[in-house]
Scaffold this active site. Structure first.
Site: not given
Ligand code: NI
Length: 168
Positions: A46, A51, A93-94, A135-136, A139
């Site tokens: 995701g 991000q 998480c990226l 999670h997203e 953000h």
């Molecule tokens: Ni993340």
């Protein structure tokens, strides 16, 4: 293909609240296309617009690497309408390369959002998809997954977080 650099932990933009998308126009479609390229290249599940440094309420989830029946899902101006249950799952998480932590979140959700055609949809979903969506969604609110750790668990990774922030 337009892959963009992923913003890493330590960059203050990750704490900002993203803004509603007024219209699903060409600019939004092109942004989503770049997000999809970036997510694919990073081999993540995701990615939210913030991000890649864009404060718009958009995220994408792609679970096709773990479930062949899945494909790219796009969520614009999402709202979590309902949540149910509670489950602990490992998350990454990226924006936090190499960091995986067990986080407790709702098990299933009902979400309302706008798709890439500008149409509103609603879905009920559980499992890994619910996890990725929650999670997203965080953000978009400027909230990071480490904030959902217990104070003890967070203390344990303090050194790693410092190193991550330094490298960003
Ligand atoms: Ni993340």
């Amino acid at each position: 293909m337009a892959e963009r650099p992923i913003v890493k932990y330590g960059n203050p933009v990750l704490r900002e609240i993203s803004e509603d998308v007024a219209e699903v126009d060409q600019e939004v479609k092109s942004l989503v296309s770049d997000m999809a390229d970036t997510l694919k290249k990073a081999q993540g599940l995701g990615l939210s617009a913030v991000q890649i440094g864009v404060l718009k309420r958009i995220f994408i989830v792609d679970l096709s690497a773990v479930d062949i029946a899945e494909s790219l899902r796009v969520f614009i101006n999402p709202e979590i309408v309902e949540t149910g249950g509670q489950v602990e799952m490992e998350e990454g998480c990226l924006s936090f390369p190499g960091l995986y932590q067990k986080i407790v979140r709702p098990e299933k959700i009902k979400i309302r959002a706008t798709d890439l055609d500008g149409k509103q949809f609603e879905m009920e979903i559980g499992g890994l998809a619910a996890r990725a969506i929650l999670h997203e969604y965080d953000h978009l609110e400027g909230k990071l997954f480490i904030e959902r750790l217990s104070p003890m668990a967070r203390t344990l990774i303090r050194g790693r977080l410092k190193r991550l922030a330094k490298a960003s």
